[in-house]
Design a protein around this motif. Structure first.
Motif, PDB file in Angstrom:
ATOM      1  N   PRO A   1       0.814  -1.232   0.000  1.00 34.28           N
ATOM      2  CA  PRO A   1       0.000   0.000   0.000  1.00 34.28           C
ATOM      3  C   PRO A   1       0.843   1.275   0.000  1.00 34.28           C
ATOM      4  N   VAL A   2       1.924   1.277   0.785  1.00 33.84           N
ATOM      5  CA  VAL A   2       2.792   2.456   0.830  1.00 33.84           C
ATOM      6  C   VAL A   2       3.431   2.693  -0.533  1.00 33.84           C
ATOM      7  N   MET A   3       3.828   1.609  -1.196  1.00 35.34           N
ATOM      8  CA  MET A   3       4.427   1.714  -2.520  1.00 35.34           C
ATOM      9  C   MET A   3       3.438   2.317  -3.514  1.00 35.34           C
TER      10      MET A   3
ATOM     11  N   PHE B   1      -4.282   5.816  -8.387  1.00 31.59           N
ATOM     12  CA  PHE B   1      -4.424   4.370  -8.576  1.00 31.59           C
ATOM     13  C   PHE B   1      -4.640   3.681  -7.229  1.00 31.59           C
ATOM     14  N   ALA B   2      -3.882   4.115  -6.212  1.00 30.82           N
ATOM     15  CA  ALA B   2      -4.035   3.526  -4.876  1.00 30.82           C
ATOM     16  C   ALA B   2      -5.446   3.759  -4.345  1.00 30.82           C
ATOM     17  N   ARG B   3      -5.974   4.946  -4.592  1.00 34.72           N
ATOM     18  CA  ARG B   3      -7.330   5.253  -4.134  1.00 34.72           C
ATOM     19  C   ARG B   3      -8.367   4.381  -4.844  1.00 34.72           C
ATOM     20  N   SER B   4      -8.131   4.108  -6.126  1.00 33.58           N
ATOM     21  CA  SER B   4      -9.060   3.258  -6.881  1.00 33.58           C
ATOM     22  C   SER B   4      -9.039   1.815  -6.397  1.00 33.58           C
ATOM     23  N   ARG B   5      -7.947   1.415  -5.752  1.00 35.20           N
ATOM     24  CA  ARG B   5      -7.846   0.058  -5.195  1.00 35.20           C
ATOM     25  C   ARG B   5      -8.383  -0.022  -3.776  1.00 35.20           C
TER      26      ARG B   5
ATOM     27  N   ILE C   1      -7.336   1.711  -1.181  1.00 35.59           N
ATOM     28  CA  ILE C   1      -6.293   1.953  -0.181  1.00 35.59           C
ATOM     29  C   ILE C   1      -6.535   3.315   0.478  1.00 35.59           C
ATOM     30  N   PRO C   2      -6.492   3.389   1.807  1.00 33.36           N
ATOM     31  CA  PRO C   2      -6.725   4.666   2.498  1.00 33.36           C
ATOM     32  C   PRO C   2      -5.533   5.609   2.325  1.00 33.36           C
ATOM     33  N   THR C   3      -5.465   6.261   1.188  1.00 32.03           N
ATOM     34  CA  THR C   3      -4.295   7.073   0.840  1.00 32.03           C
ATOM     35  C   THR C   3      -4.063   8.217   1.823  1.00 32.03           C
ATOM     36  N   ARG C   4      -5.140   8.841   2.283  1.00 39.97           N
ATOM     37  CA  ARG C   4      -4.978   9.977   3.187  1.00 39.97           C
ATOM     38  C   ARG C   4      -4.378   9.540   4.521  1.00 39.97           C
ATOM     39  N   VAL C   5      -4.853   8.415   5.042  1.00 36.43           N
ATOM     40  CA  VAL C   5      -4.316   7.907   6.310  1.00 36.43           C
ATOM     41  C   VAL C   5      -2.848   7.556   6.160  1.00 36.43           C
TER      42      VAL C   5
END
Length: 281
Positions: free
Chosen positions: A156-158, A166-170, A172-176
């Motif tokens: 997730p960090v990667m 892309f991370a958000r579409s998966r 993944i809590p990008t903001r956190v």
């Protein structure tokens, strides 16, 4: 070498060596995220903003590292919040925090009774021989947290480091993750100040990553190898500074810079194009 033989006799050398190893591991892992997300300027802003906390803590007679920690974490979270909300451009927020932090630190240090410029040198340029058992314990705890986080949440960090959309579409809590990583960057910076100092610390976060990046584009590989390079550079620089009687921070930076030059030369030799007659031979 005299340095390694004196490790047994002098406790401060043992603390310095332990701090070099632990900070190398932590800065290597955190530095991978910083460089891949192109947050080097942010890390520099947090580094210099922490000086404000140092100045206030000195003025109040409190623990300077605790003051720097509070100031750095709040600055990191504030920059991340301002950038994510779009209320102010991230580079502008970093520049403001950078300059205000340094100004606040300089002001409160000058107001402190009995102030001398020597009070700042250990924090601006590092003073690894003053590292205490408490500093080593704090670095060890941070290293354990960083390694555990890398083992559990590397993917997730990667994703967040390379492409937040892309991370958000998966899911993944990008903001956190962004807030947590910003806080970890701040804590890593503050706990490593005694080793490299505010002025030189950003090099320890970036140079080992750039060295490994010269040979690999894999985030996993860089995250695994950059700590090894950072630890090797730290230990070699510390040993050289002890033998040559030069500042440890400067010796570490020169060691890592030399390693970077060698790495770049090796990659240039490896990519050297063959002549036309060599292609058909």
């Amino acid at each position: 070498m005299e340095f390694f033989s004196d490790l047994i006799r002098y406790g401060y050398l043992y603390n310095a060596l332990a701090a070099c190893i632990l900070s190398g591991i932590t800065c290597g892992v955190i530095g991978t995220y910083v460089v891949c997300r192109r947050m080097v300027f942010l890390a520099g802003g947090i580094t210099h903003a922490s000086f404000g906390g140092l100045g206030i803590a000195f003025y109040l007679g409190a623990n300077p590292i605790a003051g720097a920690m509070l100031f750095a974490v709040l600055s990191a979270l504030g920059i991340e919040w301002a950038g994510s909300r779009g209320r102010i451009r991230e580079d502008s927020a970093i520049g403001i925090i950078w300059s205000v932090g340094m100004a606040v630190g300089a002001l409160f240090m000058s107001l402190r009774p009995g102030y001398t410029s020597g009070d700042l040198s250990a924090f601006l340029f590092g003073s690894i021989v003053t590292v205490t058992h408490g500093d080593v314990a704090a670095l060890a705890a941070l290293t354990a947290v960083v390694l555990a986080g890398a083992a559990l949440w590397l993917r997730p960090v990667m994703y967040v480091a390379f492409d937040r959309d892309f991370a958000r579409s998966r899911g993944i809590p990008t903001r956190v993750i962004s807030y947590v990583m910003a806080a970890l960057v701040a804590v890593t910076i503050v706990l490593s100040i005694r080793i490299m100092g505010i002025v030189l610390l950003i090099s320890l976060i970036t140079i080992p990553v750039v060295i490994v990046n010269a040979f690999s584009r894999s985030y996993r590989t860089i995250a695994r190898c950059a700590p090894l390079v950072a630890v090797a550079g730290n230990v070699a620089g510390l040993a050289a500074s002890y033998e040559l009687d030069v500042p440890p921070g400067a010796a570490i930076i020169f060691t890592l810079t030399f390693a970077l030059i060698v790495a770049k030369l090796l990659t240039l030799c490896r990519k050297k194009p063959r002549l036309p007659h060599e292609k058909h031979s």
